[in-house]
Each structure stands twice: as structure tokens, then as C-alpha cells.
Motif scaffolding. Structure first.
Motif, mmCIF file in Angstrom:
data_model
loop_
_atom_site.group_PDB
_atom_site.id
_atom_site.type_symbol
_atom_site.label_atom_id
_atom_site.label_comp_id
_atom_site.label_asym_id
_atom_site.label_seq_id
_atom_site.Cartn_x
_atom_site.Cartn_y
_atom_site.Cartn_z
ATOM 1 N N ASP A 1 9.534 -0.770 6.680
ATOM 2 C CA ASP A 1 9.204 -0.972 8.096
ATOM 3 C C ASP A 1 10.470 -1.316 8.886
ATOM 4 O OD1 ASP A 1 6.494 -0.608 7.687
ATOM 5 O OD2 ASP A 1 5.998 -2.736 7.654
ATOM 6 N N ASN B 1 9.246 -1.362 -1.383
ATOM 7 C CA ASN B 1 9.357 -2.643 -0.667
ATOM 8 C C ASN B 1 8.990 -2.314 0.780
ATOM 9 O OD1 ASN B 1 10.202 -4.899 0.726
ATOM 10 N ND2 ASN B 1 12.019 -5.221 -0.543
ATOM 11 N N PHE B 2 7.678 -2.371 1.051
ATOM 12 C CA PHE B 2 7.176 -1.778 2.292
ATOM 13 C C PHE B 2 7.664 -2.517 3.537
ATOM 14 C CE2 PHE B 2 4.002 -0.663 -1.038
ATOM 15 C CZ PHE B 2 4.317 0.671 -1.106
ATOM 16 N N ILE B 3 7.901 -3.813 3.395
ATOM 17 C CA ILE B 3 8.391 -4.583 4.541
ATOM 18 C C ILE B 3 9.807 -4.112 4.897
ATOM 19 C CG2 ILE B 3 8.759 -6.910 5.439
ATOM 20 C CD1 ILE B 3 5.896 -6.493 4.520
ATOM 21 N N ILE C 1 15.752 -10.693 -4.303
ATOM 22 C CA ILE C 1 15.850 -11.709 -3.254
ATOM 23 C C ILE C 1 14.541 -12.510 -3.202
ATOM 24 C CG2 ILE C 1 16.379 -12.089 -0.823
ATOM 25 C CD1 ILE C 1 18.621 -10.635 -2.231
ATOM 26 N N ARG D 1 -3.401 -2.862 5.248
ATOM 27 C CA ARG D 1 -2.293 -3.652 4.723
ATOM 28 C C ARG D 1 -2.580 -5.153 4.735
ATOM 29 N NH1 ARG D 1 3.163 -1.085 7.167
ATOM 30 N NH2 ARG D 1 4.050 -2.588 5.702
ATOM 31 N N LEU E 1 4.751 -10.959 -0.207
ATOM 32 C CA LEU E 1 5.393 -9.639 -0.256
ATOM 33 C C LEU E 1 6.873 -9.670 0.038
ATOM 34 C CD1 LEU E 1 3.080 -7.031 1.506
ATOM 35 C CD2 LEU E 1 3.684 -7.184 -0.900
ATOM 36 N N THR E 2 7.321 -10.698 0.763
ATOM 37 C CA THR E 2 8.698 -10.638 1.256
ATOM 38 C C THR E 2 9.226 -12.056 1.451
ATOM 39 O OG1 THR E 2 10.073 -9.432 2.840
ATOM 40 C CG2 THR E 2 8.112 -10.504 3.735
ATOM 41 N N PRO E 3 10.537 -12.267 1.295
ATOM 42 C CA PRO E 3 11.083 -13.625 1.334
ATOM 43 C C PRO E 3 10.675 -14.425 2.573
ATOM 44 C CG PRO E 3 12.782 -12.078 0.635
ATOM 45 C CD PRO E 3 11.585 -11.261 0.988
ATOM 46 N N GLN E 4 10.649 -13.760 3.743
ATOM 47 C CA GLN E 4 10.320 -14.521 4.961
ATOM 48 C C GLN E 4 8.935 -15.163 4.912
ATOM 49 O OE1 GLN E 4 11.380 -11.221 4.925
ATOM 50 N NE2 GLN E 4 11.737 -10.576 7.056
ATOM 51 N N SER F 1 0.842 -1.195 0.000
ATOM 52 C CA SER F 1 0.000 0.000 0.000
ATOM 53 C C SER F 1 0.874 1.241 0.000
ATOM 54 C CB SER F 1 -0.880 -0.024 1.249
ATOM 55 O OG SER F 1 -1.684 1.110 1.245
ATOM 56 N N ASN G 1 12.438 -7.118 -6.930
ATOM 57 C CA ASN G 1 12.878 -7.515 -5.586
ATOM 58 C C ASN G 1 13.570 -8.858 -5.790
ATOM 59 O OD1 ASN G 1 13.076 -8.535 -2.990
ATOM 60 N ND2 ASN G 1 11.121 -7.672 -2.323
ATOM 61 N N THR H 1 17.196 -6.479 1.577
ATOM 62 C CA THR H 1 16.071 -7.297 2.018
ATOM 63 C C THR H 1 16.009 -7.278 3.541
ATOM 64 O OG1 THR H 1 15.002 -9.419 1.558
ATOM 65 C CG2 THR H 1 17.360 -9.499 2.105
ATOM 66 N N PRO H 2 14.808 -7.407 4.115
ATOM 67 C CA PRO H 2 14.652 -7.255 5.566
ATOM 68 C C PRO H 2 15.608 -8.126 6.379
ATOM 69 C CG PRO H 2 12.501 -7.390 4.519
ATOM 70 C CD PRO H 2 13.513 -7.619 3.444
ATOM 71 N N ARG I 1 5.198 -4.061 -7.729
ATOM 72 C CA ARG I 1 6.216 -3.310 -6.996
ATOM 73 C C ARG I 1 7.401 -4.181 -6.599
ATOM 74 N NH1 ARG I 1 1.490 -1.359 -5.865
ATOM 75 N NH2 ARG I 1 1.108 0.896 -5.939
ATOM 76 N N ASN I 2 7.207 -5.499 -6.642
ATOM 77 C CA ASN I 2 8.280 -6.422 -6.279
ATOM 78 C C ASN I 2 8.930 -7.076 -7.484
ATOM 79 O OD1 ASN I 2 8.665 -6.390 -3.457
ATOM 80 N ND2 ASN I 2 6.690 -7.405 -3.156
#
Lengths: 347, 347, 347, 347
Positions: free
Chosen positions: D197, D192-194, C194, C142, C168-171, C135, C192, D169-170, C188-189
Motif C-alpha cells: 500500500d 507485506n500488504f501494508i 522489522i 481486509r 500485520l505491521t510494526p506501527q 489478503s 518480516n 518496512t512502511p 506471510r510475515n
């Protein structure tokens, strides 16, 4: 020009390409690699601008790669020395920084005369002002026409400043030539090729603004139209390009300034008023343009921007213009330039 | 129009705004909120296009928000019913899908005649072809001029097809009107306002292509120029816009088709040839345009694209055009349209 | 790869280039023209992606021209046959048109369940819905996180529909893999990298959306990241690109659909909801996408768009979605496709 | 926020809007004009970011106009005074111009150490260098990882320069925090909103680059993510945006510099290396950035750009960097700044 054949192209396909080149008076040099055959083409001239796409349609051809630039007369290769244009003693393209200033459009005698006096006193060398205005909406103010030209000519006379004004259409070239010292071709007309031909035949310097979404190469090809007609007194003007950003009216492509210096011998002026559309961004963008090597600035000034008939939002007041001139001078000096106006004042 | 004052604006600032409005014959309705004051403006007409930016310069004003659209004559609000334009029996904007086809430029009699016969036989209703060509480089082919018009007129006569051809400059309007049934204003001329005035006074239908980087609103304002001169026989044409993508020559904005239908009563034609610049993308983009609601297609066809003097890379061969017509028909039917050409053939 | 030397380059400059090539295990084939020397380079692999710009810095080099494409595993040359991905019996990339539908974001159990039932009944094959939402503003909704995944899984179970949802993210990959049948990588990714590595190692199909301002080539290089990790179950999704036009949220690049088919063997889905940002443009753009050859559609549906927590403006009501399915079917048929959902219903 | 009703909207439609507002704890102020009714909404907070589009779906509503900016914590209204960030004695955002320089990527110990010494000696204050590199192609160099961080940390130690390096990356934030003094969030990760944060929770200054096609507003909303997590040590960086122009890698939006100063209290750095992609444009664009008010520059330097593993084309040699520093100083002075490095050297 290099013709790259597809992997596994046939000998007879290569023969077709060689025959085409031969028919055009060109030589092809074959170079067969392990995977692909490549043909180096010798003898291509700028009179064959569509050769590339035609060769790409020949069966077996993968890609055609041009290796020379499509613009000639504006290029540094054609003319290594920078062009300096002398307009009634004001030299654009030399060591001096030239400031062009005045109202967006001529509206009234008072407005034109007071603005001209003010910008002259503050150090501007050339007067700008529009009599024929392009306008997105048919219901907007479109300029005073010849009456506007007369007002501008009076202001020019009184203040001893050369005048630049826009010409919108081929029929008006003769009329505008009578009043103006520099003919301006606006951004929306950058690819009005008939108009380019016409001003190319005029015996007056021309300033060609970059089109709203023109690449630098397209801009230089538009310049080529004017140069090819024999008019070598050509000045370019960067005035912002269209991007997705909406905060500013356009996005000023400052990098076009050093690129023009690198690729061409033509002088370049920066117009931060149209590039930003906001008066409070005009100052920083004027300073940036000078630091990047602009040969001059073009600035819109109005006695009362909030009552202007056109582009008030981007016009400087008299006070703000005075401040701009004061702040431009040290930046010009820092990059090795003097102010054209200040030298004149001393004289 | 709504004037939003800054947080903490002074009463006398509000008074200045109210006085300005009054002087222009407008009414202002004050609405004081906890944080900000807002002034609703009543009486604004399209004859005050720069009002917004002038009010934004008044001290204390934060923002001015227009609430009506700047184009009038093209809008659905002005004319709720869709415009249908009859060109020698071919109706553009109705239930039938109209196909316009022909060469990019008239080159030779043979090329023009054979292309016209072929596209007619395959179901095209209107002949296209250029005699005056805009060209990025001054060294490219610029068209045959009146000789080209004569060739096109001959082909038109022989095949009973109305002719559309481009007019580049105001001086040529009278000449082109003699030969053409529809005057085309090209993308590079979309904001050539003098030309728009001129074709607005012609008694011939006009097709206005969208500019290379024109917003839909700017396009409709350009249309307004033509409509405001009294010419209501106006057709729009989407032909791709300039984006960062380089794979295609332009990016075809198919969504402009339903947007034009929603906002205006004007017919819209899709030109996938110029939009893509690649012949093998013409078919899928033609099908997409029809599915999205286009009133017609404009397609470039050439007997031998690899020897074309202009835009060969995007021209279809006769065979490919035949295939396109076969594949367009079922898609047209799927969205409730019949093919204009096929009906004519039956008659 | 072809190295073009400057006009007048020295022999020793050529030697430097040849030495560089030799040191990298490449062969250079010299071809001396009248004006310029050209060196054809043999042996370049995709493991040398920066070779071009490094060679361009060698003195005497004018330009380096790559002649192979930088993406390999997605290309038609690598895999001439189109990839079909089977997701629980739903085949993406085959002759059937697949419709993916559901809410933008999971909000409540009722909203998810009623939407899933409705889209299933109307003929959709795959359920979409977000639990992790990107967002623009940190103050926006979110997503419900794992709670949202559980609601979506329940709806998937009840309706026998595979589920696609964004990671949204690797984790989060391991978590999302537990619930989803297709992992979505959002616009947006797209770069990204990773995250691309990570979903490339997952044993689940992936749908990769085109980035907001990604060229087709950059998109295919992002796809290459996933393919290079060994995951060949990859679907592309066109969802509009950023341009200067503000009427629509993005400009849908329909031409990307045939380009992807021409250059790659991967299936491609069209997302007219995000591409336009306006519900009343979703229908025409869905029809256009199908006509242009899309392998499927992804559509946002919400029981009450005006109370949606996210993207209500582009969501269809249940009624509008039903109408869309009815109108898509004949267009699909016109281009030789059947509806995946309708076949399933019969079964 | 202002809700503009359609011409001819019904009373009961207005009631629906008023009820919606009431349910959200907002107040609506009705203002009935001759043509239209307008509702001023009081009480809107940034926690309702989607309110606008939801209200626009209510029947009878024509348009909803926001009157406050969506970003808060970065705005001048929230914090009128400019933020100055102290990084080991180097102050970014104050009167001094800060130069950040170093290699694009750490490659070898020699390369890192020699570059750091050179840029320090020439007057740079902060060392840059990448250990984790985003790369368009999976086959390109992606950085040395922690080994690279160690090399950079050694160079930082030896030269007494704070270090800025990118975190991709986070998961890597904790690792990078150990070595870096400023965490860089790259252009491709701006949304990359994560990651935003995560760096928002780190106790280290962050530099947020503008996304490739991000509007200034989206950039400030991304900044809001970091600020909202409590990290107020935030620096922005303009590095060029994507446009249609291909001569430069990106188009540097110099106007973003004064806009950031006007709208926010955050410092802004200019990165002409990435913005142009060509080393010979770095100098003029660096000068332009300083003239426009940038708080600092970030410049890529490499001992031998033509053998660099990444971005050699835009890297300066040691000599060119020395020359750049000499020419930047007088421009900085002309706009009232001193060079951070030169003061340090005196100390």
C-alpha cells in the motif's frame, strides 16, 4: 568422510567408531577440539553408499559429513573431457546445436511422414516419436506399439534422420533397439532401476530424462546405473520439474544445463515442450535453453495439434516450428554454436 | 465439461466447437452471456481423457473446465461402501487397525526370523520385508532376490503371518506371487504403468504406494490402472512426499488419509518409516496417522539398525517397536478402533 | 566448522585459510589426509553467520561444513526444559491441551459474541479473531481494524478468555498490545524482520506461524529474532506448507510438531484450519496433531460459514466445533494430556 | 463464474443459489443438463474475491469455477500496450536491455564507489545496492541503514546512474524515497500488504520481486496492490523460487518471463544472482533470461566477493562482470535488442 562426535562424547564411544571403521578397512584420523572430536575417514569408496547413515546411528555420533560426490562415472573428475556422441553422423555434445523434432506419438502414417519431412526440411537432425506412451490415466491413448515403431522407421529411412523413441519396460528393449538409434528413458522411469540396467547393456545410445521430482544428484546416480553397465553413450535431458506453480505443467530448471556441464562430461538436451506444456512458451524456453548452453533441443511438432491424440497443447504446428528454427539460429550463433541441421543441408 | 469461449468470440468459432463435439457424439448446450458464451458438454466419458486440452486449442476457446473426476473405479460414487480386504484372516479396511512390520530388506536368516518373531509377539499382523530393493545408487545393496523371498516365506510360515513384499518389474510378478500374500508397488514405480497392468492381472492383493511427487489424483489414476485390469483387492499407502524441507527425508502428508477415505472406498496404510527417514519420528507420526484414520501402519524394524544394509536410520529396534505398539493401542481406541493383533492373540 | 580443501590443494592456499581464520580470532586445526586436507575451526560463534560462504570462495577450498546449529536461544541445548507460558491462567506448553478458537475475522458484534460464547461453552480456553487481515487480493476484505479489536476485547471480557489476534505491521504493535493477550505473527510475515524485532520488544506473548515455504530451520531463526530482543514468551504454530499438491490449500507438516519438541524448548500449536483450507479435513488433522504431541489447537469457527467474509470454506459451524471438542478429548487422553478447557470448567 | 451443482441436486438448493446471487446484484443463468445443472453467473466484479468459496459451501453446489482472472490492472486486457518506465533517461520495458548492477549491500565508501565506477564503465545503466538488508539470521549483517543510502547516493551522483535500493518496512518509505530512483520490494515482502500500500502511494517507480514460493497469480495480485494505489510505474523481477532442489539456492523460473509478457503489460527484470546463489551460474542464467525476453538483468558485483559481508558466493568480481557484459550483448542482439548502456556511452 568426516564423523563429527557430539559435544561431550565419551572416549569409549569414539573407540566404537574407530573399531567400525577398522572393520571396514578404513582409517580414522582423530582430531580432538575444545568442544568436539572430529574423525576424518580415509579410504571410503562408492561401494559403501549407506556408510553415512549407519555411522550416524552409533551412540555419541552427532553427524557424518560426506566429502566426495556419490556419482563417479559421469563426473568431470573421472572424465575431464566432454563426451561427444556420434549418431549416424549427427554429433551430440560438440560445437553444433542438434535439434530433435517430431510428433509426441505416432498416430497415422500420414501424420508421421508429413511431420518428419517438415522438421527435416526446417533443419532438424533427429526424428522423435513415441510408440509406447506412458499415460497418467489408463483410459488415455497408450501408443500404437510395434506398428508405431514401423511408421517411425519408415520416416527415418525416407528422411535419413536417426530416430529416438521411448522404451517403457525391460521386456521391450530388444524390440525397440531394432528400430531406434537412441533409446529414450522417460521421466517417470528415471528410477526404474531394472530398466536402467537393461538399457545399460544395450549397444545403443540412451537419452535419460530427468525425473519429475529428481534432484540433479539423483539424476546423475540414475545415469550411473547405465554407465556402470558399460554403456557410455549417454545423453541427459532436462524436461521440467514439479513445483507448486500451476501456470506451466512443470517448471523448467534451466540452471540444470550449466550444472550438468560443470559436474559431468555428458551432453544435455532441453525439452521445452514437456517442460512448459504450452506451445506458446516453447519458443522462449528453447531460446533460453540454447543461451544457457544446451547441446540440443527436443521439440514436439504435429500437423494439427488440436486433433492430436496426445499432448496437443504443447505441440508446435509446422509453421511455428519453422519460425522456431529461424529464431534459434542467431541465439546459437551468439553463444558460439552452429546449427547441426544447417551444416548438413549444405553438405 | 464446460467450454468457456473468449470474450468477443465469433459465431463461427462457436460453430467449430459445436461441430467437434458433434463429431465425437457429444451434445453441446449453448449459453450466451453478456460478456461470454459458455457451452455445457453432455456425454463425456472417461474414454476421452485428452478432450480438454484438444478443445482448448480451438480458436476462440478460452478455457475448458472438467466437472467430473477422472478416476472412476476407486471413487465413492462408484462404490459407496468401504472395501475390506481379507488376507488370511487379517482384514484391512475394517474396524481393526492392522500393523505391518518387519525389516526393510531381508539380509540374513537370523535377522529375518528374529525380527518376525518379535513383531508378531508385539502384536503385528502382517510381515513386511524386501527381497528386491530399489536403490538410488547402483553401488548400494539391492536385495537378496529369490533367496530373500525364501527367508521371508519361512518366517511367514513359522509365525502364521501373511507376507507383503515389493515387486520391482513386470518379469518378477510371477515369482513374487509364489511367496507373497500382498504385492507391494513402491513409490518410484507408482507410474510404471506396465507393472501396474501386470499386478492388476495377478490374483493377489496389491498395495500401491504414493509416488514421491504424485498428487492424490495421479495416485488414484495409478490405482485405476490396477482396478481396470480386474484386481479390486487394492490398498493404498501414504509414505511421504517430496517438498523443500530437508529435515525429514520426505514430508508425510497425513491429510491424504482422510482425503482418500472421502474420495475413495479403498483402505489406506501409513508408512511413517519412509515418510520421515528418522527412527525417532516414527512413533509420533504413527500415532498421528492412526488418529487421522489410517487403516493400518507399516513399520520397519531391525535387530541392530546401525548395521542394517538398508535404511537403518529409520528402523526401530525391537524395544522401540514394542513401545510403539503399547502407545498406538490407546490412540486407536480413542478413535474407535481395536488392534488387529491383540484380537488375534486372544484367539 | 570444518573446512575441506580440494584434492591437491596447495600449501599456500591452506595458509590463506589459516590466515583468514586467525584474523577473525579463530583457531584452525590442520589434518592432512592422503587425498585431502581438512581444517577444523574452533571458536566460531553465531555472530559470524556468513563465514561459511566466505570461506568457500577462498581458492583451494572445496566445501565448508558447519557443525553447530545456527539457532541458539530456542534450542534444547540452551534451555533443556520445556517452556510453559502462562496467559491469564491458561498454560501453553504444559501437560494440558489448549484449544484456541474463534472466527477468522471479526465481522459483526453478533458474530463475534455468539462465536466466543459457543467456543467457550464447548471447552476452548483462548479466543482467536482477526481485525487486521492479510489478503492475497487488494479487493478482498481486509478486516475491521481497531473496531474489530474492540469487538474482540468485549467478547474476551464477557467470556473470561485471553485473546490472540494478528498484528500485520510494526506501527500497529502498540495498538494491538492494548487489546490482545497474545500477538500473532502470520505466515506471510514470518520473515518480516522489522516486525519480529518489534514484537520481540513487546511485553506480551507472541505466536509465530511458520512461513508458507519456510524450512524448520528458517522458522527457528525467525524465532531467534524475537528471543534475541528479550521476549521469551514465544509459541510456534504449524499451519501447513506449500507443496505441489492442490487438493488441500497447504500440506500440513505434522512431523514439524515432534521436530520442534526435539530441537527446541518452545510450545507448538497446530492450526488445521489454514493447513487444509477445507472444513471437513479439520477434524482428522486436529486429532492427528494432538496425537503427534501438539500443545494446542487453533480452530476457526463461524456461525454461518457460507456467508463469512473470509475463509468460510475452512471454518467449522458451532455444531461441528462441539463435535470436534468431543472427539479431541479421548485422543488427548490417549497421549497423556488433559483438556485445558475441561479443567477450567470444573473450577 | 459458473456454479456447477451436484448430480441430483434439488430444485430448492438451486433456488438458494439463485437467491444468493440476486442478493449480491448478480444474474444467474440456469442450464439444466441430463446429469447436472449449471448456473452461469453474470456481473461478478473483482470486488467479490471470496464469492467462489462462499458459494461452494451452499448445499447442493459441487464446484464454482471462476472464468475471469483475479488481477485486472496489470493485465493485457486492461492495457494491451506494454508499459515503458523512464528513469532519468533509462527506459525499462522498451527495446533496450537494461542492466542493473552493484553490490548486494553497501559496506564501505571504497567498495561502493569502486563497484559503481566499474559497472558503469562496463555498460550497466542503473546502480543497485542495499542499505537495509533482510537476513535469515538475527546475527547476520543487516545493512548500514541511512549511512548506506548516503554512500549509494554519492556513487549514483558521481556516475550519473539512477539508484535502486530495497525498502523493508512502511516507516522507511519516506527516507528511502529521498535517495532512491526505484524502490525495491524484496521477495520476503511480496505479501507485506501494508508495505505494498505504502509504496503504491509513493511517487517513485517500484520493482516488485517474486516471493520465494509465490505463484505467478499471487505475484500479479501483489502487483495489483501497488497499481490500485495509483502507482503505475511498476517493474516485476523474477529471482528464483523455492523447490526441492538443493544444488542451487533457488530454482530460477525462466518461464515466468514469457508468461509475464503474455499476461501483463509490465516490464520484467531477471535476477540470476539470487536465483542461483552461485557466481558461476550467473552468466548462463543471465544469457538464458535475455534469450527468454527479459527487459533487463540485475547482477550483484563485489570487488572481493570472498570478504563480502553478504551474499559473496553469488557476487561477480569486476572481471567476471566485464565478461558477462561482453557475452550478453550478442544474445541481446540475437533476440532483437540493443544494450541500454552501450547507447548511453555513445551519447
Amino acid at each position: 568422510m568426516i564423523v563429527v562426535m557430539k559435544a561431550g562424547s565419551q572416549d569409549k564411544e569414539i573407540d566404537v567408531v574407530m573399531d567400525r571403521l577398522h572393520a571396514l578397512g578404513l582409517q580414522g584420523h582423530l582430531s580432538k577440539g575444545v568442544e568436539r572430536t572430529v574423525i576424518g575417514v580415509v579410504g571410503v569408496t562408492s561401494a559403501m553408499p549407506d556408510l553415512r547413515e549407519r555411522l550416524e546411528l552409533v551412540p555419541g555420533v552427532s553427524e557424518v559429513v560426506p566429502i566426495s560426490k556419490p556419482f563417479k562415472l559421469s563426473s568431470r573428475e573421472f572424465e575431464p573431457e566432454k563426451t561427444v556422441i556420434d549418431i549416424g553422423g549427427v554429433r551430440i555434445g560438440g560445437q553444433e546445436l542438434v535439434v530433435i523434432a517430431g510428433p509426441c506419438a505416432a498416430e497415422t502414417r500420414d501424420q508421421v511422414m508429413s511431420t518428419a519431412r517438415t522438421v527435416k526440411a526446417a533443419g532438424a537432425s533427429i526424428l522423435r516419436g513415441g510408440a509406447f506412451k506412458p499415460s497418467t490415466s489408463p483410459y488415455s491413448f497408450r501408443g500404437l506399439g510395434e506398428e508405431g515403431l514401423k511408421l517411425l522407421a519408415e520416416a527415418k529411412q525416407e528422411n535419413g534422420m536417426p530416430l529416438i523413441t521411448e522404451v517403457l519396460t525391460p521386456q521391450d528393449v530388444d524390440l525397440v533397439v531394432k528400430y531406434a538409434d537412441i533409446l529414450q528413458v522417460g521421466a517417470r522411469n528415471m528410477q526404474n532401476f531394472i530398466l536402467l540396467d537393461e538399457v545399460g547393456q544395450a549397444r545403443k545410445p540412451v537419452m535419460l530424462k530427468r525425473g519429475l521430482s529428481a534432484t540433479i544428484q539423483e539424476w546423475l546416480l540414475a545415469a550411473e546405473y547405465i554407465l556402470a553397465q558399460g554403456n557410455r553413450q549417454l545423453i541427459l535431458c532436462e524436461r521440467g520439474i514439479r513445483t507448486y506453480e500451476t501456470y506451466t505443467r512443470n517448471t523448467m530448471d534451466i540452471s540444470a544445463i550449466p550444472v550438468v556441464h560443470k559436474e559431468t562430461h555428458l551432453p544435455i538436451i532441453a525439452d521445452p515442450s514437456h517442460a512448459t506444456g504450452k506451445w506458446d512458451l516453447v519458443m522462449p524456453m528453447a531460446l533460453a535453453s540454447v543461451a544457457a548452453g544446451a547441446d540440443g533441443l527436443m521439440i514436439e511438432v504435429h500437423p494439427t495439434p488440436d486433433t492430436a491424440l496426445k499432448d496437443g497443447a504443447q505441440s508446435l504446428t509446422f509453421d511455428h516450428f519453422g519460425e522456431l528454427m529461424k529464431r534459434v539460429a542467431p541465439v546459437a550463433q551468439a553463444v558460439g554454436r552452429t546449427m547441426a541441421g544447417s551444416k548438413q543441408k549444405k553438405a
